[in-house]
Scaffold this motif. Structure first.
Motif, PDB file in Angstrom:
ATOM      1  N   VAL A 174      62.047  32.766  82.985  1.00 25.71           N
ATOM      2  CA  VAL A 174      60.929  31.826  82.816  1.00 25.71           C
ATOM      3  C   VAL A 174      61.042  31.114  81.479  1.00 25.71           C
ATOM      4  O   VAL A 174      60.898  29.878  81.389  1.00 25.71           O
ATOM      5  CB  VAL A 174      59.580  32.558  82.929  1.00 25.71           C
ATOM      6  N   MET A 175      61.309  31.869  80.424  1.00 24.03           N
ATOM      7  CA  MET A 175      61.386  31.269  79.098  1.00 24.03           C
ATOM      8  C   MET A 175      62.621  30.375  78.954  1.00 24.03           C
ATOM      9  O   MET A 175      62.583  29.343  78.274  1.00 24.03           O
ATOM     10  CB  MET A 175      61.381  32.353  78.031  1.00 24.03           C
ATOM     11  N   GLU A 176      63.721  30.760  79.604  1.00 31.32           N
ATOM     12  CA  GLU A 176      64.909  29.904  79.576  1.00 31.32           C
ATOM     13  C   GLU A 176      64.618  28.577  80.270  1.00 31.32           C
ATOM     14  O   GLU A 176      64.969  27.497  79.761  1.00 31.32           O
ATOM     15  CB  GLU A 176      66.086  30.606  80.254  1.00 31.32           C
ATOM     16  N   LEU A 177      63.956  28.651  81.415  1.00 32.85           N
ATOM     17  CA  LEU A 177      63.579  27.443  82.146  1.00 32.85           C
ATOM     18  C   LEU A 177      62.662  26.570  81.302  1.00 32.85           C
ATOM     19  O   LEU A 177      62.855  25.344  81.212  1.00 32.85           O
ATOM     20  CB  LEU A 177      62.893  27.843  83.449  1.00 32.85           C
ATOM     21  N   ALA A 178      61.665  27.193  80.659  1.00 36.62           N
ATOM     22  CA  ALA A 178      60.753  26.432  79.801  1.00 36.62           C
ATOM     23  C   ALA A 178      61.520  25.743  78.685  1.00 36.62           C
ATOM     24  O   ALA A 178      61.190  24.613  78.298  1.00 36.62           O
ATOM     25  CB  ALA A 178      59.689  27.364  79.221  1.00 36.62           C
ATOM     26  N   PRO A 208      67.947  29.139  86.286  1.00 36.00           N
ATOM     27  CA  PRO A 208      66.881  28.377  85.629  1.00 36.00           C
ATOM     28  C   PRO A 208      67.303  26.953  85.292  1.00 36.00           C
ATOM     29  O   PRO A 208      66.491  26.022  85.346  1.00 36.00           O
ATOM     30  CB  PRO A 208      66.597  29.192  84.360  1.00 36.00           C
ATOM     31  N   TYR A 209      68.573  26.783  84.958  1.00 40.76           N
ATOM     32  CA  TYR A 209      69.075  25.447  84.597  1.00 40.76           C
ATOM     33  C   TYR A 209      68.972  24.473  85.771  1.00 40.76           C
ATOM     34  O   TYR A 209      68.548  23.324  85.611  1.00 40.76           O
ATOM     35  CB  TYR A 209      70.524  25.567  84.129  1.00 40.76           C
ATOM     36  N   VAL A 210      69.358  24.942  86.965  1.00 43.03           N
ATOM     37  CA  VAL A 210      69.308  24.073  88.152  1.00 43.03           C
ATOM     38  C   VAL A 210      67.857  23.719  88.497  1.00 43.03           C
ATOM     39  O   VAL A 210      67.559  22.573  88.847  1.00 43.03           O
ATOM     40  CB  VAL A 210      70.007  24.757  89.344  1.00 43.03           C
ATOM     41  N   ILE A 211      66.948  24.682  88.394  1.00 40.18           N
ATOM     42  CA  ILE A 211      65.530  24.393  88.662  1.00 40.18           C
ATOM     43  C   ILE A 211      64.994  23.397  87.647  1.00 40.18           C
ATOM     44  O   ILE A 211      64.204  22.503  87.978  1.00 40.18           O
ATOM     45  CB  ILE A 211      64.707  25.689  88.657  1.00 40.18           C
ATOM     46  N   ALA A 212      65.425  23.516  86.379  1.00 39.61           N
ATOM     47  CA  ALA A 212      64.999  22.547  85.359  1.00 39.61           C
ATOM     48  C   ALA A 212      65.477  21.146  85.718  1.00 39.61           C
ATOM     49  O   ALA A 212      64.730  20.164  85.562  1.00 39.61           O
ATOM     50  CB  ALA A 212      65.546  22.956  83.993  1.00 39.61           C
ATOM     51  N   GLU A 213      66.711  21.031  86.213  1.00 41.76           N
ATOM     52  CA  GLU A 213      67.223  19.713  86.614  1.00 41.76           C
ATOM     53  C   GLU A 213      66.424  19.158  87.796  1.00 41.76           C
ATOM     54  O   GLU A 213      66.055  17.973  87.813  1.00 41.76           O
ATOM     55  CB  GLU A 213      68.694  19.824  86.995  1.00 41.76           C
ATOM     56  N   GLY A 229      54.567  26.266  94.895  1.00 47.19           N
ATOM     57  CA  GLY A 229      53.689  27.416  94.766  1.00 47.19           C
ATOM     58  C   GLY A 229      54.182  28.601  95.560  1.00 47.19           C
ATOM     59  O   GLY A 229      53.486  29.112  96.397  1.00 47.19           O
ATOM     60  N   GLY A 230      55.424  29.060  95.302  1.00 51.63           N
ATOM     61  CA  GLY A 230      56.222  28.533  94.218  1.00 51.63           C
ATOM     62  C   GLY A 230      57.693  28.584  94.526  1.00 51.63           C
ATOM     63  O   GLY A 230      58.131  28.928  95.622  1.00 51.63           O
ATOM     64  N   VAL A 231      58.476  28.312  93.475  1.00 57.77           N
ATOM     65  CA  VAL A 231      59.916  28.565  93.485  1.00 57.77           C
ATOM     66  C   VAL A 231      60.132  30.033  93.129  1.00 57.77           C
ATOM     67  O   VAL A 231      59.564  30.542  92.161  1.00 57.77           O
ATOM     68  CB  VAL A 231      60.629  27.664  92.462  1.00 57.77           C
ATOM     69  N   MET A 232      60.956  30.716  93.930  1.00 58.69           N
ATOM     70  CA  MET A 232      61.273  32.125  93.652  1.00 58.69           C
ATOM     71  C   MET A 232      62.445  32.150  92.664  1.00 58.69           C
ATOM     72  O   MET A 232      63.609  32.110  93.046  1.00 58.69           O
ATOM     73  CB  MET A 232      61.617  32.860  94.933  1.00 58.69           C
ATOM     74  N   LEU A 233      62.114  32.167  91.389  1.00 63.11           N
ATOM     75  CA  LEU A 233      63.088  31.898  90.329  1.00 63.11           C
ATOM     76  C   LEU A 233      64.310  32.817  90.357  1.00 63.11           C
ATOM     77  O   LEU A 233      65.420  32.340  90.086  1.00 63.11           O
ATOM     78  CB  LEU A 233      62.395  31.951  88.962  1.00 63.11           C
ATOM     79  N   ARG A 280      52.635  14.156  87.605  1.00 62.18           N
ATOM     80  CA  ARG A 280      52.171  14.597  88.922  1.00 62.18           C
ATOM     81  C   ARG A 280      52.815  15.903  89.380  1.00 62.18           C
ATOM     82  O   ARG A 280      52.433  16.435  90.435  1.00 62.18           O
ATOM     83  CB  ARG A 280      52.464  13.519  89.990  1.00 62.18           C
ATOM     84  N   ILE A 281      53.746  16.464  88.610  1.00 63.01           N
ATOM     85  CA  ILE A 281      54.564  17.574  89.097  1.00 63.01           C
ATOM     86  C   ILE A 281      54.197  18.888  88.413  1.00 63.01           C
ATOM     87  O   ILE A 281      54.061  18.959  87.198  1.00 63.01           O
ATOM     88  CB  ILE A 281      56.065  17.280  88.882  1.00 63.01           C
ATOM     89  N   ASP A 282      54.040  19.942  89.221  1.00 60.59           N
ATOM     90  CA  ASP A 282      53.794  21.302  88.746  1.00 60.59           C
ATOM     91  C   ASP A 282      54.936  22.204  89.201  1.00 60.59           C
ATOM     92  O   ASP A 282      55.599  21.927  90.203  1.00 60.59           O
ATOM     93  CB  ASP A 282      52.496  21.881  89.341  1.00 60.59           C
ATOM     94  N   LEU A 283      55.111  23.325  88.507  1.00 59.90           N
ATOM     95  CA  LEU A 283      56.155  24.274  88.886  1.00 59.90           C
ATOM     96  C   LEU A 283      55.613  25.698  88.795  1.00 59.90           C
ATOM     97  O   LEU A 283      55.560  26.289  87.721  1.00 59.90           O
ATOM     98  CB  LEU A 283      57.386  24.100  87.989  1.00 59.90           C
ATOM     99  N   GLY A 284      55.182  26.222  89.946  1.00 58.73           N
ATOM    100  CA  GLY A 284      54.771  27.613  90.032  1.00 58.73           C
ATOM    101  C   GLY A 284      55.993  28.488  90.255  1.00 58.73           C
ATOM    102  O   GLY A 284      56.890  28.139  91.021  1.00 58.73           O
ATOM    103  N   LEU A 285      56.012  29.650  89.602  1.00 55.62           N
ATOM    104  CA  LEU A 285      57.191  30.517  89.622  1.00 55.62           C
ATOM    105  C   LEU A 285      56.827  31.916  90.093  1.00 55.62           C
ATOM    106  O   LEU A 285      55.885  32.530  89.597  1.00 55.62           O
ATOM    107  CB  LEU A 285      57.790  30.599  88.214  1.00 55.62           C
ATOM    108  N   GLY A 286      57.600  32.410  91.059  1.00 58.50           N
ATOM    109  CA  GLY A 286      57.419  33.768  91.542  1.00 58.50           C
ATOM    110  C   GLY A 286      58.711  34.549  91.430  1.00 58.50           C
ATOM    111  O   GLY A 286      59.783  33.972  91.263  1.00 58.50           O
ATOM    112  N   ARG A 287      58.618  35.859  91.524  1.00 60.02           N
ATOM    113  CA  ARG A 287      59.821  36.695  91.421  1.00 60.02           C
ATOM    114  C   ARG A 287      60.191  37.375  92.730  1.00 60.02           C
ATOM    115  O   ARG A 287      61.213  38.041  92.818  1.00 60.02           O
ATOM    116  CB  ARG A 287      59.638  37.745  90.326  1.00 60.02           C
TER     117      ARG A 287
END
Length: 335
Positions: free
Chosen positions: A138-142, A87-92, A78-82, A104-111
């Protein structure tokens, strides 16, 4: 009867004077275990860098550690500062967490950078214009977390097909507008940036566009809580916390500053501006805090409250959580 909104917690992994960061991580495990036993919905950790008093610089690593010592509470960033990352590394990273701790896992994203400008440009090597790519990132990560990768021949392993829930974090109209446009849940940082709360959440709810991620708007609003068995003790704790906040920000963490000089700082325009960041704060007994939170939830148009407990010690933090849980009618998952 208390409203039925979920209550969650944000943990800043505070490093106390004279201790190693590992001690704060041990407390974070204990805090999550306590929250889980009391029935809190989730626990989030924020990415900060070059802050001696905060150890949550790598949320994914901390989440993995806490996940291994808990069994049901949701855990997230709450959160990862994307813009600080690919985005690929955060997705991994979060795909791996989702495989380790399913559902159980959430991913909040900030800039925001989550640090000072010197660290941002030199140590993190973040491009000065990286935040401009936040919506597309954000959309690439999604995409990497979905069943179909955004890049032919490139898959996030783990990550693909995990559909880790994404949340847009914000403290301004930008995040509200983006979350509404993308059809993602929105978390407002009103625990330290209160100014645009009502404007942002109202805009988000009125302009939300249903998406593959979410059919109805969902707002998480953050709020500070100092709870104790008496109003007087809650006020004492709050005063101590606010003085330490001024010391950390206005006095740059200088613990050698005298009480008289700290008093001057607290009462200065700069000190009052720092204290004003805590505008949305529930301070008092069980019933006082419960009533404040119910009113705040209505004001913020919140579907969930993210609590930042403001207590001087670990024991007082745990007691505040117990008071919160009792007042809000939370139920232990073992009941």
């Amino acid at each position: 009867m208390a409203p039925a909104l979920p209550l969650s917690l944000i943990d800043f992994c505070t490093v106390l004077e004279g201790e190693r960061p590992g001690a704060s991580m041990k407390r974070s495990v204990e805090l999550a275990q306590k929250a889980e036993s009391l029935g809190f919905y989730r626990m989030w950790y924020a990415e900060h860098h070059n802050m001696p008093g905060i150890s949550s610089s790598a949320p994914a690593v901390l989440i993995s550690h806490v996940g291994a010592h808990t069994s049901s509470i949701r855990l997230g960033a709450g959160g990862v500062m994307l813009p600080n990352h690919s985005p690929y590394v955060i997705a991994e990273q979060f795909g791996m967490l989702a495989e380790l701790y399913p559902d159980r896992i959430d991913l909040g994203l900030g800039r925001a950078p989550g640090t000072d400008m010197n660290t941002l440009g030199r140590a993190l090597r973040r491009d000065a214009h990286a935040a401009e790519n936040f919506p597309s990132d954000v959309m690439e990560l999604a995409g990497y977390l979905s069943d179909e990768s955004p890049l032919p021949g490139v898959q996030a392993v783990p990550g693909k097909g995990t559909h880790v829930p994404l949340y847009i974090l914000g403290s301004s109209m930008f995040g509200a507008s983006l979350a509404a446009k993308l059809g993602l849940p929105y978390a407002f940082a009103s625990h330290f940036a209160p100014t645009h709360l009502v404007q942002a959440t109202t805009y988000y709810k009125e302009n939300f566009q249903p998406s593959e991620f979410l059919s109805e708007p969902y707002v998480i609003a953050a709020v500070n809580v100092t709870a104790s068995d008496t109003h007087e003790d809650a006020q004492r704790q709050s005063d101590l916390v606010r003085r330490e906040r001024v010391r950390a920000l206005a006095a740059r963490g200088n613990r050698d500053i005298s009480d008289a000089n700290l008093d001057q700082l607290v009462n200065s325009p700069a000190g009052q501006q720092i204290i004003g960041m805590l505008h949305y704060s529930a301070i008092g007994t069980r019933d006082e805090v419960r009533d404040y939170l119910a009113d705040f939830a209505e004001l913020a148009k919140a579907d969930e409250l993210m609590i930042s407990v403001q207590a001087p010690t670990g024991a007082e933090n745990h007691r505040a959580m117990e008071i919160l849980a009792e007042g809000w009618g939370l139920e232990s998952p073992t009941n």
